[in-house]
Design an enzyme around this catalytic site. Sequence first.
Site, short mmCIF file in Angstrom:
data_model
loop_
_atom_site.label_atom_id
_atom_site.label_comp_id
_atom_site.label_asym_id
_atom_site.label_seq_id
_atom_site.Cartn_x
_atom_site.Cartn_y
_atom_site.Cartn_z
N HIS A 99 39.82 40.35 26.22
CA HIS A 99 40.66 40.60 27.40
C HIS A 99 41.86 39.66 27.40
CE1 HIS A 99 36.61 41.91 29.09
NE2 HIS A 99 37.36 42.99 29.26
N ARG B 288 29.34 43.23 27.37
CA ARG B 288 27.90 43.53 27.24
C ARG B 288 27.19 42.57 26.30
NH1 ARG B 288 27.03 49.01 29.09
NH2 ARG B 288 29.08 49.85 29.63
N MET C 180 36.97 45.34 33.81
CA MET C 180 35.82 45.34 34.72
C MET C 180 35.25 43.92 34.81
SD MET C 180 34.01 49.02 34.45
CE MET C 180 33.09 48.74 32.97
N GLY C 181 36.08 42.92 34.48
CA GLY C 181 35.64 41.53 34.59
C GLY C 181 34.72 41.14 33.45
N LEU D 203 35.10 38.55 31.64
CA LEU D 203 36.18 38.47 30.66
C LEU D 203 35.80 37.63 29.45
CD1 LEU D 203 39.22 38.03 33.07
CD2 LEU D 203 38.23 40.15 32.18
N HIS D 204 36.39 38.01 28.32
CA HIS D 204 36.22 37.26 27.06
C HIS D 204 37.58 37.24 26.37
CE1 HIS D 204 36.28 41.28 25.40
NE2 HIS D 204 35.24 41.61 26.15
N GLN E 25 32.33 55.44 36.79
CA GLN E 25 32.28 55.70 35.35
C GLN E 25 30.92 55.38 34.73
OE1 GLN E 25 35.53 52.68 34.62
NE2 GLN E 25 34.38 52.29 32.75
#
Length: 280
Positions: free
Chosen positions: A37, A187, A30-31, A33-34, A61
């Site tokens: 990912h 998050r 879901m982008g 990114l870290h 979702q």
Amino acid sequence: MEVFTSVKSLRQYLDHQLLQQKTIGLVPTMGALHNGHISLIEAAKKDTDIVVCSVFVNPTQFNNPEDLAKYPRTFEADRIMLENAGCSAVFAPSVEEMYPEQPVLKMNFGALETVMEGASRPGHFNGVGIVVSKLFNIVRPHRAYFGQKDLQQVSVVRQLVNDLAFGFELVVCPTVRETDGLAMSSRNTRLDANERALASHIYRILAGAGADLRAGKPVSEVIGWAKSEFEKISEFNLDYFEVVNLKTLLPVEKIGSTGSNAICVAAFLGPVRLIDNIIF
Ligand code: PAF
């Protein structure tokens, strides 16, 4: 690296790759990114010729509109990270492209979705099931890569892949952690400095509980200890802390053989809900 926003153009590109006998790896995201990912991209690059990363914040979702609205969207930074990681193609559709019509299909994962995340986020796994099924049908990968951090999601997707005979290999990659143990998550960027510092307690408590269970302490005692550790830090609002069977995800009173159990936690720090787990 190619960037596609339409299903049609992505399919044309992939058809061309398939004609050249290339294997395809899919990393759904879901982008925001870290490095967690990126570890999935790295794993996919080792196994497959063409790595497709989808970047799509999937509205179906989210059961909490505020969570959906505040979900970080950082496409330009994501694109650069993927390019540097050697990803072959990004699929970043709009909501209209992904859902030209509102899906009416309802997926029911039985007991797998009535516990933990499923109990706290009604409808979440239905939304995940629908979007990943669409991605699997659009990309038709030889392998798809998911992170162990979303342990329950992995169980649900495994069920889906088996039940619907998608026929590709599901690859589960280990959780990537910050140096203080916090599981990497999109998050985490929503935590303020104080919350970010406190967030490392999640892994400390998980690891402590794992060590105590391995040392033979009763499950109920260990859960009691873990809950009291969270209570000591007023900024935490614990959603669940559970010791479960890895296959059924149902709570256990006694631990089984090595690798057959998991400790799973979800906790709010301010408005941000974080999850983590360890398998032992
Ligand atoms: O894990 C995620 O980021 C999402 O749940 C997924 C698998 C990309 C589906 O939207």
